[in-house]
Enzyme design. Sequence first.
Site, PDB file in Angstrom:
ATOM      1  N   SER A 171      11.596   5.874  35.204  1.00  0.00           N
ATOM      2  CA  SER A 171      12.610   5.365  34.294  1.00  0.00           C
ATOM      3  C   SER A 171      12.413   3.850  34.165  1.00  0.00           C
ATOM      4  O   SER A 171      11.280   3.375  34.120  1.00  0.00           O
ATOM      5  CB  SER A 171      14.012   5.719  34.807  1.00  0.00           C
ATOM      6  OG  SER A 171      15.010   5.224  33.936  1.00  0.00           O
ATOM      7  N   TYR A 200      15.103   2.502  23.471  1.00  0.00           N
ATOM      8  CA  TYR A 200      14.338   2.562  24.713  1.00  0.00           C
ATOM      9  C   TYR A 200      15.271   2.748  25.908  1.00  0.00           C
ATOM     10  O   TYR A 200      15.046   3.614  26.761  1.00  0.00           O
ATOM     11  CB  TYR A 200      13.510   1.293  24.890  1.00  0.00           C
ATOM     12  CG  TYR A 200      12.766   1.238  26.209  1.00  0.00           C
ATOM     13  CD1 TYR A 200      11.698   2.085  26.469  1.00  0.00           C
ATOM     14  CD2 TYR A 200      13.132   0.321  27.196  1.00  0.00           C
ATOM     15  CE1 TYR A 200      11.010   2.037  27.675  1.00  0.00           C
ATOM     16  CE2 TYR A 200      12.456   0.265  28.402  1.00  0.00           C
ATOM     17  CZ  TYR A 200      11.390   1.123  28.639  1.00  0.00           C
ATOM     18  OH  TYR A 200      10.726   1.077  29.842  1.00  0.00           O
ATOM     19  N   LYS A 204      15.426   5.832  28.708  1.00  0.00           N
ATOM     20  CA  LYS A 204      15.313   5.632  30.157  1.00  0.00           C
ATOM     21  C   LYS A 204      16.577   6.108  30.877  1.00  0.00           C
ATOM     22  O   LYS A 204      16.503   6.592  32.014  1.00  0.00           O
ATOM     23  CB  LYS A 204      15.043   4.157  30.450  1.00  0.00           C
ATOM     24  CG  LYS A 204      13.707   3.646  29.911  1.00  0.00           C
ATOM     25  CD  LYS A 204      12.512   4.209  30.654  1.00  0.00           C
ATOM     26  CE  LYS A 204      11.821   5.363  30.026  1.00  0.00           C
ATOM     27  NZ  LYS A 204      10.647   5.852  30.774  1.00  0.00           N
TER      28      LYS A 204
END
Length: 315
Positions: A171, A200, A204
């Site tokens: 992550s 993004y 994650k």
Amino acid sequence: MGITYSILTEIFPPKSQFDPERDIPDLSDQVMIVTGGYTGIGYHTVKALLVKGAKVYIAGRNKDKGEKAIAQLKQETNGKEALFLELDLANLKSVQNAAAEFVRREGRLHVLFNNGGVSTPPVSDVTSDGYDLQFGTNVVGHFYFTKLLLPILLATAKTTTSGKVRVVSTSSMAHLMGDLDFATFRDGPARKKKSTLMLYAQSKFGNVVLSNQLAKRYGDQGIVSTSLHPGILRTELGRHLSTIEQLLLSTMCYDPPYGALTQLWAGATDEGLKYNGMYLIPWAREGRPNPRTNDEKTGDELWTWLEEQVKDIAS
């Protein structure tokens, strides 16, 4: 206070107490996959695993890059040779084909490193199946790959001394400012209003939620699932950032080998077996994730949504 503390300790980690050469045991009986293993932290992860004797598949979409990395690794590890597995995480049919090919070639899988991914591409970029490129690659593609490999992972767990196998998901610290907006997972007006950085962060965030769900659903069957922030690193992942953003990041970046430390600790040490459902941080430490990633309702909704997305992929 918790998130502030986590950000500071992830940006400025103390010196690592983990030494791969010293602390990783012999892996000569183990089979592993590293997605995105031909560049960046994936490359250094593969290298360390090969040195310890593991049979390692580099899974990625660029065969030429894969073959060049394999040749370079062979030179750097005194003849240890990784294997290439063609996998495009932005294409669910390719994911299906890659999993089938791996199962055809191997009867065991001890560790799956969900390491590959994309970061901050143009918002206009989507996957071949119409998902936001970042969420589709980083979350949907890895979910489907993991799902298809669960039977071989679970079967392998029954043959190990510990009764366990591992899924290690890379992550990012960016998940701390993320959340899930289901309306932006696929292309559409809501997604186009988001910045690429927030998309993004969302992907994650999804990595951590998905890792937690895997731990919850399969931990009692031998799956040890961890997510992690590898560190702020000088890799190709930041190639889409602006020049100013890259310059700012470079003042706090570490070299790629550092990024492999935490996932090697999670995936290749005896100690790493203890961290099912945990979020790990640089360098090889237990961290504090965004507390929203542990919300059961959010986790169940994401898992259900993902199952729906992949249920009709033609064989």
